[in-house]
Design an enzyme around this catalytic site. Structure first.
Site, mmCIF file in Angstrom:
data_model
loop_
_atom_site.group_PDB
_atom_site.id
_atom_site.type_symbol
_atom_site.label_atom_id
_atom_site.label_comp_id
_atom_site.label_asym_id
_atom_site.label_seq_id
_atom_site.Cartn_x
_atom_site.Cartn_y
_atom_site.Cartn_z
ATOM 1 N N ASP A 156 41.708 37.656 41.534
ATOM 2 C CA ASP A 156 41.243 36.291 41.827
ATOM 3 C C ASP A 156 40.617 35.617 40.609
ATOM 4 O O ASP A 156 40.273 34.434 40.667
ATOM 5 C CB ASP A 156 40.228 36.314 42.971
ATOM 6 N N ARG A 172 39.867 27.960 43.242
ATOM 7 C CA ARG A 172 39.621 28.652 41.969
ATOM 8 C C ARG A 172 40.200 27.882 40.782
ATOM 9 O O ARG A 172 39.698 27.990 39.662
ATOM 10 C CB ARG A 172 40.152 30.081 42.018
ATOM 11 N N GLY A 228 43.883 32.772 54.113
ATOM 12 C CA GLY A 228 44.883 33.831 54.171
ATOM 13 C C GLY A 228 44.271 35.132 54.667
ATOM 14 O O GLY A 228 44.895 35.888 55.423
ATOM 15 N N ARG A 245 52.321 30.244 52.471
ATOM 16 C CA ARG A 245 52.075 31.564 51.867
ATOM 17 C C ARG A 245 52.843 32.669 52.602
ATOM 18 O O ARG A 245 53.082 32.562 53.807
ATOM 19 C CB ARG A 245 50.562 31.830 51.843
HETATM 20 C C1 S3P Z 1 41.522 39.226 49.586
HETATM 21 C C2 S3P Z 1 42.531 39.914 48.947
HETATM 22 C C3 S3P Z 1 43.314 39.341 47.837
HETATM 23 C C4 S3P Z 1 42.590 38.173 47.212
HETATM 24 C C5 S3P Z 1 42.091 37.204 48.239
HETATM 25 C C6 S3P Z 1 41.107 37.878 49.179
HETATM 26 C C7 S3P Z 1 40.830 39.884 50.702
HETATM 27 O O1 S3P Z 1 44.557 38.885 48.326
HETATM 28 O O2 S3P Z 1 43.447 37.509 46.298
HETATM 29 O O3 S3P Z 1 41.454 36.097 47.620
HETATM 30 O O4 S3P Z 1 39.772 39.393 51.156
HETATM 31 O O5 S3P Z 1 41.319 40.922 51.156
HETATM 32 P P1 S3P Z 1 45.855 39.836 48.444
HETATM 33 O O6 S3P Z 1 45.600 40.857 49.476
HETATM 34 O O7 S3P Z 1 46.971 38.907 48.816
HETATM 35 O O8 S3P Z 1 46.019 40.444 47.078
#
Ligand code: S3P
Length: 439
Positions: free
Chosen positions: A325, A398, A98, A126
Site C-alpha cells: 500500500d 493513497r 475491498g 476491482r
Molecule cells: C488489505 C490487504 C491488501 C491491501 C489493502 C488492505 C487488507 O490488499 O492492499 O489495502 O486489509 O487485508 P490485497 O489483499 O488485495 O493485497
C-alpha cells in the site's frame, strides 16, 4: 474538494495518525460472530470502516458506542455467535471497501441465508474472482458479475468443505476470506502464500480462541492452516493502533523536507506491514523506533524521523508484498533519492483503488518526476526537482495523499483535484499535514 498547498519551511511536531483500517474492519466483522460482548477501542472512523459497520448492522449486529467516560472512544459489539447473523433485507453496501467485500464474502459463504454484496462503481471495477473461485472450490454457492461485484451468495444447508489452496497472488484479503470461510468448514483450510502478507486476521482469530497455525519454509513462503473451531469464538478486546500505512506519508514527508523532525506515536509495527520502513532505512533515512510494546497481540511503537538524504534502491519479492500500500508515497521518496530506484513484483498495483502503476505515475510526472511504469512496477530517476501543478487524486486516497507529500517539495503551488477521497482511511489528512508545518 480540491486542495492547494505550497512547500513549508520545515515540518515539526508529534502526531498520532488515525487507527488501522485493516484491524478495525477485521475486528468489526469478527466481533459480530463471536459469542459475547467485544470492545473495540480507538477504532478508525472513516468511509471504509463505516461501510463495514453498516454491513454488520444490516446482518443484525447491534453496535453501540462504549459508554464509560473512562474508556477511550470505542465500540461495544454484542456478538451473535457463528450462526446468529440474520439475512439482510437489502444488498450489503461495501461502498469502496475491498477489504469489507472480500472478507464478508468469506464468512457469508458459510451461512444458511442468502446475501448480496455490492459497492461503489470503483469497487465494482476491482477483481473478485480471486475470492469467489476458491470459495466455490470449498462448496460455496456464490456468483459474481463476470469476476466483479455484485456478488450473490446462496445459503447452504450443510458446511463448506476444507481446502488446501496454493494462492497465485499474495493477497491478505483472499487469505482472510478463506480463513473466515474456514470457520464454517468441515475440515482444515490450508493456504500457501507466495509471499507473507498482513496477518491481522490470523492474530485476531487466535485471540478469539481459534487454532491457526502459520509456518514458513526456507524460501519464505508461508503456509497458514485454520482448524474448524469446536466451540464459539471468544469476544475480542482490541485497542487499535495507529495505521502504519497512514504514518507512511509522514515518514516520507519528514525524510524529504529539509530540517524536518517528526514523531509518530502508537504506530502499528506488524512486520508484515512495515516494508516501507526497511526500504527507507536502506536508502539512508533517519528513522528510530522507541517504546516498542505489544497491544492485544499486535506490535506497536513510536517512530522518530529526521530529514535525510536518500540513495536509490531496488525493491522486489517479499519486501514488495510488505509495502504493497506504500508504493505511491515510496515513489515520491524515490524522486528525491540519488540514482535509479527500481520496483519489481508489484503488478497488484494495477488493481487497487486506481491503477497505481499507470494513473498515479502520470500525475507524478506532471510535477516533473522522472518515473516510468514497467510490466510489474516502476523505475524512478532521482533526485529530480519537482514543480507545482494541478494534479488529480484519481478517487484514490493513497494517490491523493502521496501527491500532497510531493507538493511539500514542489516549487510553487500544487493543487490536488478531488482531495476529499482521503476520507477512505484518513479524513483529516490535510489538516494534520498543516499542523506539522513549522517556520
Ligand atoms: C488489505 C490487504 C491488501 C491491501 C489493502 C488492505 C487488507 O490488499 O492492499 O489495502 O486489509 O487485508 P490485497 O489483499 O488485495 O493485497
Amino acid at each position: 474538494m480540491d486542495y492547494a498547498l505550497t512547500p513549508p519551511e520545515t515540518l515539526r511536531g508529534t502526531l498520532r495518525v488515525p487507527s488501522d483500517r485493516s484491524i478495525t474492519v477485521r475486528a468489526a466483522l469478527l466481533a459480530g460472530i463471536a459469542e459475547g460482548v467485544s470492545r473495540i477501542r480507538e477504532p478508525l472512523d472513516s468511509d471504509d470502516t463505516r461501510a463495514a459497520l453498516q454491513c454488520m448492522a444490516d446482518l443484525g449486529v447491534q453496535i453501540a458506542p462504549l459508554s464509560s467516560p473512562c474508556d477511550p472512544p470505542g465500540l461495544r459489539i454484542p456478538g451473535l455467535g457463528l450462526r446468529g447473523l440474520r439475512a439482510s433485507s437489502r444488498p450489503l453496501d461495501c461502498r469502496s471497501s475491498g477489504t469489507t467485500m472480500r472478507l464478508l464474502a468469506g464468512f457469508l459463504a458459510g451461512q444458511q441465508f442468502n446475501s448480496t454484496l455490492d459497492g461503489s462503481a470503483q469497487l465494482r471495477r476491482r477483481p473478485m474472482r480471486r475470492v469467489t473461485g476458491p470459495l466455490r472450490a470449498m462448496g460455496a454457492r456464490i456468483e459474481d458479475a463476470d469476476g466483479h461485484a455484485p456478488l450473490s451468495i446462496h445459503g447452504l444447508c450443510g458446511p463448506l468443505r476444507g481446502i488446501a489452496y496454493d494462492m497465485p497472488i499474495a493477497s491478505a484479503q483472499v487469505k482472510s476470506a478463506l480463513l473466515l470461510a474456514g470457520l464454517y468448514a468441515d475440515g482444515p483450510v490450508t493456504i500457501c502464500e507466495p509471499a507473507p502478507t498482513r496477518d491481522h486476521t490470523e492474530r485476531m482469530l487466535r485471540a478469539a480462541g481459534v487454532e491457526v497455525i502459520a509456518q514458513a519454509d526456507a524460501g519464505g513462503r508461508a503456509t497458514i492452516t485454520l482448524l474448524p473451531p469446536s466451540q464459539s469464538l471468544h469476544p475480542l478486546d482490541v485497542l487499535v493502533p495507529a495505521d502504519f500505512s497512514s504514518a507512511a506519508f509522514f515518514l516520507v514527508a519528514a525524510t524529504i523536507v529539509p530540517g524536518a523532525h517528526v514523531r509518530l506515536v502508537e504506530v502499528g509495527l506488524n512486520p508484515t506491514r512495515t516494508g516501507l520502513l526497511d526500504a527507507l532505512q536502506a536508502m539512508g533515512a533517519q528513522i528510530t523506533i522507541a517504546n516498542r510494546r505489544d497491544e492485544g497481540g499486535e506490535p506497536i511503537g513510536d517512530l522518530e524521523v529526521r530529514s535525510a538524504g536518500l540513495a536509490a534502491v531496488e525493491i522486489g519479492g517479499q519486501l514488495a508484498a510488505r509495502m504493497i500500500d506504500e508504493f505511491p508515497v515510496f515513489a515520491v521518496a524515490a524522486t528525491q533519492a540519488a540514482g535509479v530506484t527500481v520496483v519489481r513484483d508489484a503488478e497488484e498495483l494495477r488493481v487497487k483503488e486506481s491503477n497505481r502503476l499507470e494513473g498515479f505515475i502520470g500525475e507524478l510526472r506532471k510535477l516533473g518526476a522522472r518515473i516510468e511504469a514497467t510490466a510489474d512496477g516502476f523505475v524512478v530517476e532521482g533526485p529530480s526537482p519537482l514543480r507545482g501543478a494541478v494534479v488529480d487524486g484519481l478517487g484514490d486516497h493513497r494517490v491523493a495523499m502521496a501527491l500532497g507529500i510531493a507538493g511539500l517539495v514542489a516549487e510553487g503551488t500544487t493543487t490536488i483535484l478531488g482531495a476529499d477521497c482521503v476520507a477512505k482511511t484518513y479524513p483529516m489528512f490535510f489538516r494534520d499535514l498543516e499542523l506539522l508545518r513549522a517556520p
